[in-house]
Design an enzyme around this catalytic site. Structure first.
Site, short mmCIF file in Angstrom:
data_model
loop_
_atom_site.label_atom_id
_atom_site.label_comp_id
_atom_site.label_asym_id
_atom_site.label_seq_id
_atom_site.Cartn_x
_atom_site.Cartn_y
_atom_site.Cartn_z
N ASP A 187 -74.29 74.93 -9.15
CA ASP A 187 -75.05 75.26 -7.93
C ASP A 187 -75.40 73.93 -7.26
O ASP A 187 -74.97 72.86 -7.72
CB ASP A 187 -76.32 76.07 -8.29
CG ASP A 187 -76.82 76.93 -7.12
OD1 ASP A 187 -77.31 76.36 -6.13
OD2 ASP A 187 -76.71 78.16 -7.19
N GLY A 211 -73.36 70.42 -7.34
CA GLY A 211 -72.32 70.04 -6.38
C GLY A 211 -72.29 71.00 -5.22
O GLY A 211 -73.20 71.83 -5.05
N ASP A 212 -71.22 70.88 -4.43
CA ASP A 212 -71.06 71.74 -3.25
C ASP A 212 -69.77 72.55 -3.45
O ASP A 212 -68.68 71.97 -3.49
CB ASP A 212 -70.95 70.86 -1.99
CG ASP A 212 -70.93 71.69 -0.70
OD1 ASP A 212 -70.45 72.85 -0.74
OD2 ASP A 212 -71.38 71.19 0.33
N PHE A 213 -69.93 73.86 -3.56
CA PHE A 213 -68.74 74.68 -3.88
C PHE A 213 -67.75 74.77 -2.74
O PHE A 213 -66.64 75.27 -2.90
CB PHE A 213 -69.12 76.06 -4.43
CG PHE A 213 -70.11 76.88 -3.63
CD1 PHE A 213 -70.13 76.90 -2.25
CD2 PHE A 213 -71.03 77.67 -4.32
CE1 PHE A 213 -71.03 77.68 -1.55
CE2 PHE A 213 -71.95 78.47 -3.62
CZ PHE A 213 -71.95 78.46 -2.23
N HIS A 231 -71.53 86.67 0.26
CA HIS A 231 -72.11 87.34 1.45
C HIS A 231 -72.96 86.38 2.30
O HIS A 231 -73.37 86.73 3.40
CB HIS A 231 -72.87 88.62 1.07
CG HIS A 231 -74.14 88.42 0.30
ND1 HIS A 231 -74.61 89.32 -0.62
CD2 HIS A 231 -75.06 87.43 0.31
CE1 HIS A 231 -75.75 88.91 -1.12
NE2 HIS A 231 -76.05 87.76 -0.57
C1 LIG Z 1 -78.06 84.18 -2.52
S1 LIG Z 1 -78.14 82.98 -3.77
C2 LIG Z 1 -77.46 83.83 -5.16
C3 LIG Z 1 -77.86 83.21 -6.45
C4 LIG Z 1 -77.36 83.96 -7.69
N1 LIG Z 1 -75.93 83.97 -7.79
C5 LIG Z 1 -77.91 85.37 -7.72
O1 LIG Z 1 -77.13 86.32 -7.67
O2 LIG Z 1 -79.14 85.51 -7.81
C6 LIG Z 1 -76.86 81.85 -3.30
C7 LIG Z 1 -76.76 80.62 -4.17
O3 LIG Z 1 -75.78 79.74 -3.60
C8 LIG Z 1 -76.25 78.41 -3.77
N2 LIG Z 1 -75.58 77.54 -2.79
C9 LIG Z 1 -75.78 77.51 -1.46
N3 LIG Z 1 -74.99 76.60 -0.89
C10 LIG Z 1 -74.28 76.02 -1.90
C11 LIG Z 1 -73.28 75.02 -1.93
N4 LIG Z 1 -72.87 74.43 -0.80
N5 LIG Z 1 -72.75 74.67 -3.13
C12 LIG Z 1 -73.18 75.28 -4.28
N6 LIG Z 1 -74.13 76.26 -4.29
C13 LIG Z 1 -74.66 76.62 -3.11
C14 LIG Z 1 -77.72 78.52 -3.56
O4 LIG Z 1 -78.42 77.41 -4.07
C15 LIG Z 1 -78.05 79.83 -4.28
O5 LIG Z 1 -78.37 79.61 -5.61
#
Ligand SMILES: C[S@@+](CC[C@H](N)C(=O)[O-])C[C@H]1O[C@@H](n2cnc3c(N)ncnc32)[C@H](O)[C@@H]1O
Length: 320
Positions: A187, A211-213, A231
């Site tokens: 994350d 990191g950044d996915f 989503h």
């Molecule tokens: C809506 S949350 C869902 C979290 C978890 N999967 C859940 O179902 O509860 C979206 C997740 O994407 C992560 N996220 C947002 N941008 C990101 C990025 N550029 N790289 C990695 N993770 C990211 C956020 O920190 C967050 O934890």
């Protein structure tokens, strides 16, 4: 419907002040509560009276207010607490809806029109709101995680990575339920830091990577899970994230996409409303299974299965 936002804001106020935490010790008068919460007694009385009319509280013959089963999840420590969800939805995300029409008229997100930054940039700079957001994600996941853990067959996997896995709620559940699995939580660095601080993930079986996915996803897992994350993003970003998952998977690896999906038209559907909230806040969308299949295909993945459950849809995919 026209006044629905009033209810959201009434509940948000109660969640913000922690009224239900105090009522967890027993019924209390509005005057007593107001003194303890340092708020005005008459406005608080009117707030509780209105919510008692909705069944959230019960006004006793002596005028004191008690918590009802419907209101009990407002308590911070309730096993089914929704307090952080209300704090999140009724706070900065609610205020963003004031600019909802700009998102329709001009494109972009209501959140960015209103706050001047995207939702994840907003949280990155605000640790308090970010903690609320992450706690809300765990509340919203509570029903989903055990269903995913028991519905999908994890026997064939050895190492599972949760991409955008938040503070590790799903991953800790999977590692607890399936003793043969090791895990990777991936994350944003700050979120991974929060997961590390929680100390919930077993250090001997799990690594945490920030990191950044959209740039890259670490290798090493034969099963990648992405839950409630696609989503948040527009199609181009989703394809980039999925391509990075595809590149990280070994031959024979599998991807689990766990999302609510858009179903039949003309039906009352939370997915349709969540879709609007995704348009308003991060700029993503809730999709049909067919739309997921198309994005997976673009990223070099093949949709191999779809299991709708009471809480979330589980879609499986493999490298094409
Ligand atoms: C809506 S949350 C869902 C979290 C978890 N999967 C859940 O179902 O509860 C979206 C997740 O994407 C992560 N996220 C947002 N941008 C990101 C990025 N550029 N790289 C990695 N993770 C990211 C956020 O920190 C967050 O934890």
């Amino acid at each position: 419907m026209s006044a629905g936002a009033w209810i959201n804001q009434a509940l948000h106020a109660v969640a913000r002040f922690g009224v239900a935490d105090l009522l967890g010790h027993g019924p209390a008068s509005a005057d007593d509560l107001a003194a303890r919460l340092d708020v005005q007694p008459r406005p608080l009385y009117r707030l509780l009276r209105a919510l008692a009319g909705l069944g959230v509280f019960h006004q006793e013959p002596d005028g004191r207010f008690a918590l009802t089963p419907l209101g009990a999840p407002l308590r911070t420590d309730a096993p089914n607490s929704v307090r952080h969800t209300l704090l999140m939805l009724g706070g900065e995300q609610y205020r963003a809806w004031a600019s909802f029409q700009d998102a329709i008229r001009l494109g972009g997100t209501a959140f960015a029109h209103h706050h001047g930054v995207g939702v994840f940039e907003y949280y990155r700079d605000r640790p308090e709101e970010s903690a609320i957001f992450n706690a809300a994600m765990r509340e919203l996941s509570r029903d989903e995680d055990p269903i995913i853990s028991h519905t999908h067959d994890f026997a064939r996997a050895t190492r599972v990575m949760d991409v955008g896995g938040g503070t590790g709620g799903l991953l800790s559940r999977l590692l607890a339920d399936h003793a043969h699995l090791s895990g990777v939580l991936f994350d944003q660095p700050a979120t991974v830091g929060l997961a590390r601080d929680r100390g919930e993930l077993p250090v001997d079986r799990c690594v945490l990577v920030g990191g950044d996915f959209r740039d890259t996803v670490p290798r090493g897992a034969d099963l990648i899970v992405v839950k409630n994350t696609l989503h948040n993003w527009a199609d181009d970003d989703v394809v980039a994230i999925l391509r990075n998952c595809r590149a990280a998977l070994p031959a024979g690896g599998e991807l689990l996409v766990c999302e609510r999906t858009i179903g039949e038209p003309n039906q009352p559907s939370f997915a349709h409303l969540l879709d609007l909230h995704m348009m308003a806040t991060p700029g993503g969308q809730v999709r049909t299974v067919g739309e997921h299949a198309a994005l997976l295909r673009e990223a070099g993945l093949l949709l191999t299965g779809h299991v709708p459950t009471a809480a979330i849809d589980i879609m499986t995919a493999s490298p094409a």
